[in-house]
Design a protein around this motif. Structure first.
Motif, mmCIF file in Angstrom:
data_model
loop_
_atom_site.group_PDB
_atom_site.id
_atom_site.type_symbol
_atom_site.label_atom_id
_atom_site.label_comp_id
_atom_site.label_asym_id
_atom_site.label_seq_id
_atom_site.Cartn_x
_atom_site.Cartn_y
_atom_site.Cartn_z
ATOM 1 N N ASN A 46 -29.709 22.918 20.589
ATOM 2 C CA ASN A 46 -30.709 22.685 21.647
ATOM 3 C C ASN A 46 -31.629 23.883 21.822
ATOM 4 N N ASP A 47 -31.053 25.078 21.731
ATOM 5 C CA ASP A 47 -31.876 26.296 21.819
ATOM 6 C C ASP A 47 -32.924 26.290 20.707
ATOM 7 N N LEU A 48 -32.449 25.897 19.519
ATOM 8 C CA LEU A 48 -33.364 25.908 18.375
ATOM 9 C C LEU A 48 -34.495 24.882 18.566
ATOM 10 N N LYS A 49 -34.185 23.798 19.247
ATOM 11 C CA LYS A 49 -35.223 22.788 19.544
ATOM 12 C C LYS A 49 -36.276 23.387 20.474
ATOM 13 N N VAL A 50 -35.805 24.168 21.443
ATOM 14 C CA VAL A 50 -36.747 24.830 22.360
ATOM 15 C C VAL A 50 -37.621 25.814 21.559
ATOM 16 N N ILE A 51 -36.958 26.558 20.675
ATOM 17 C CA ILE A 51 -37.688 27.523 19.832
ATOM 18 C C ILE A 51 -38.794 26.806 19.046
ATOM 19 N N LYS A 52 -38.412 25.679 18.436
ATOM 20 C CA LYS A 52 -39.399 24.977 17.609
ATOM 21 C C LYS A 52 -40.527 24.407 18.470
ATOM 22 N N SER A 53 -40.196 23.988 19.683
ATOM 23 C CA SER A 53 -41.233 23.383 20.534
ATOM 24 C C SER A 53 -42.320 24.387 20.929
ATOM 25 N N ILE A 54 -41.984 25.683 20.868
ATOM 26 C CA ILE A 54 -43.042 26.651 21.229
ATOM 27 C C ILE A 54 -43.696 27.287 19.991
ATOM 28 N N GLN A 55 -43.324 26.804 18.815
ATOM 29 C CA GLN A 55 -43.973 27.364 17.609
ATOM 30 C C GLN A 55 -45.508 27.262 17.683
ATOM 31 N N PRO A 56 -46.061 26.146 18.226
ATOM 32 C CA PRO A 56 -47.528 26.081 18.318
ATOM 33 C C PRO A 56 -48.129 27.205 19.168
ATOM 34 N N ILE A 57 -47.421 27.622 20.222
ATOM 35 C CA ILE A 57 -47.947 28.723 21.060
ATOM 36 C C ILE A 57 -47.946 30.023 20.257
ATOM 37 N N HIS A 61 -51.241 32.292 19.014
ATOM 38 C CA HIS A 61 -51.445 33.688 19.448
ATOM 39 C C HIS A 61 -50.937 34.708 18.437
ATOM 40 N N ILE A 62 -50.800 34.254 17.182
ATOM 41 C CA ILE A 62 -50.162 35.140 16.203
ATOM 42 C C ILE A 62 -50.990 36.417 15.958
ATOM 43 N N ASP A 63 -52.326 36.306 16.006
ATOM 44 C CA ASP A 63 -53.149 37.505 15.769
ATOM 45 C C ASP A 63 -52.890 38.545 16.862
ATOM 46 N N GLN A 64 -52.855 38.053 18.107
ATOM 47 C CA GLN A 64 -52.592 38.948 19.252
ATOM 48 C C GLN A 64 -51.222 39.625 19.108
ATOM 49 N N LEU A 65 -50.225 38.813 18.724
ATOM 50 C CA LEU A 65 -48.857 39.338 18.585
ATOM 51 C C LEU A 65 -48.809 40.469 17.555
ATOM 52 N N VAL A 66 -49.419 40.206 16.408
ATOM 53 C CA VAL A 66 -49.357 41.186 15.321
ATOM 54 C C VAL A 66 -50.225 42.416 15.649
ATOM 55 N N GLU A 67 -51.367 42.183 16.309
ATOM 56 C CA GLU A 67 -52.205 43.329 16.715
ATOM 57 C C GLU A 67 -51.438 44.238 17.668
ATOM 58 N N LEU A 96 -46.142 39.927 8.427
ATOM 59 C CA LEU A 96 -45.601 39.755 9.780
ATOM 60 C C LEU A 96 -45.997 38.416 10.392
ATOM 61 N N LYS A 97 -47.224 37.981 10.132
ATOM 62 C CA LYS A 97 -47.676 36.691 10.686
ATOM 63 C C LYS A 97 -46.770 35.574 10.171
ATOM 64 N N VAL A 98 -46.576 35.549 8.843
ATOM 65 C CA VAL A 98 -45.737 34.501 8.254
ATOM 66 C C VAL A 98 -44.310 34.610 8.805
ATOM 67 N N HIS A 99 -43.831 35.838 8.881
ATOM 68 C CA HIS A 99 -42.456 36.078 9.329
ATOM 69 C C HIS A 99 -42.225 35.520 10.744
ATOM 70 N N PHE A 100 -43.141 35.803 11.668
ATOM 71 C CA PHE A 100 -42.912 35.365 13.050
ATOM 72 C C PHE A 100 -43.152 33.865 13.230
ATOM 73 N N ASN A 142 -42.209 41.837 24.470
ATOM 74 C CA ASN A 142 -43.178 41.891 25.578
ATOM 75 C C ASN A 142 -44.383 41.003 25.317
ATOM 76 N N SER A 143 -44.869 41.025 24.079
ATOM 77 C CA SER A 143 -46.027 40.187 23.748
ATOM 78 C C SER A 143 -45.670 38.720 23.911
ATOM 79 N N LEU A 144 -44.488 38.336 23.423
ATOM 80 C CA LEU A 144 -44.082 36.927 23.532
ATOM 81 C C LEU A 144 -43.937 36.530 24.999
ATOM 82 N N LEU A 145 -43.425 37.456 25.790
ATOM 83 C CA LEU A 145 -43.259 37.181 27.220
ATOM 84 C C LEU A 145 -44.617 36.862 27.864
ATOM 85 N N SER A 146 -45.621 37.678 27.562
ATOM 86 C CA SER A 146 -46.908 37.411 28.234
ATOM 87 C C SER A 146 -47.576 36.166 27.646
ATOM 88 N N ILE A 147 -47.383 35.920 26.356
ATOM 89 C CA ILE A 147 -47.964 34.710 25.742
ATOM 90 C C ILE A 147 -47.366 33.457 26.393
#
Ligand code: HEM
Length: 178
Positions: A46-57, A61-67, A96-100, A142-147
């Motif tokens: 179930n946790d993994l389902k939650v993880i996958k559901s936020i992959q679009p977010i 925001h992947i550029d922001q995260l990596v920056e 890093l983009k692909v990795h995250f 921290n970046s994921l938290l604010s995203i």
């Protein structure tokens, strides 16, 4: 965020996770010690389902995260030199983009684990000490938290999402630092 926004947010409809249950996820691990790590954290399908559901977010925001990741590590002179010696910022940025994005794919199998072992070997080869690796993760967290907080308004959903984000980040670090 103002107090008013916080209170209003808590009353907003739950909408983000309503389809999480429908996500297709895969947990297929042969390695006992990795499975034990998941069990210890009560990291469930179930946790993994939650993880996958936020992959679009995360993707959005992947550029922001990596920056944000780079802006903090490039302030440390010897980390900057390490990157310049063994790679380039542009190359690592793409890695890093692909990795995250993959981290949020809802798939934890031997290939997932193998990639983390490779990260460990690479970091060992270049002499990156665990403390720096963990420090870099703090910034990613921290970046994921604010995203997530900017995108999701219901307090309970935010809590659920951040709790599983913390689990997967910890899981990743546990495998790499094993
Ligand atoms: C390589 C992830 C922290 C420097 C890599 C690779 C990944 C990765 C996926 C490619 C591994 C491979 O397939 O060989 C991460 C993550 C980090 C992190 C998730 C923490 C959130 C750092 C830090 C530095 C760093 C703090 C600071 C110098 C490097 C370098 C390489 C590399 C230079 C490339 C080496 C090469 O291409 O030969 N990292 N890394 N990493 N990482 Fe990290």
């Amino acid at each position: 965020m103002s107090l008013f926004q916080l209170i209003r947010g808590s009353k907003e409809e739950k909408k983000w996770l309503q389809y999480a249950g429908e996500m297709d996820v895969i947990i297929d691990i042969e390695d006992d010690s990795i499975q034990t790590k998941m069990d210890m954290m009560n990291f469930t399908e179930n946790d993994l389902k939650v993880i996958k559901s936020i992959q679009p977010i995360v993707r959005e925001h992947i550029d922001q995260l990596v920056e944000e990741f780079y802006s903090t590590i490039l302030r440390v002179e010897h980390l900057k030199e390490m990157i310049e010696k063994y790679s380039t910022v542009d190359r690592l940025r793409e890695t890093l983009k692909v990795h995250f994005i993959e981290l949020f794919s809802g798939k934890i199998d031997q290939s997932f684990v193998g990639k983390r072992f490779r990260v460990a070997k690479t970091h060992y080869r270049i002499g990156l000490e665990p403390a720096w690796y963990m420090g870099a993760f703090q910034n990613v967290q921290n970046s994921l938290l604010s995203i997530v907080c900017n995108k999701v308004s219901n307090k309970e959903e935010i809590q659920t999402i951040l709790s599983v984000v913390n689990k997967i980040l910890s899981f990743e670090q546990q495998i790499v630092l094993e």
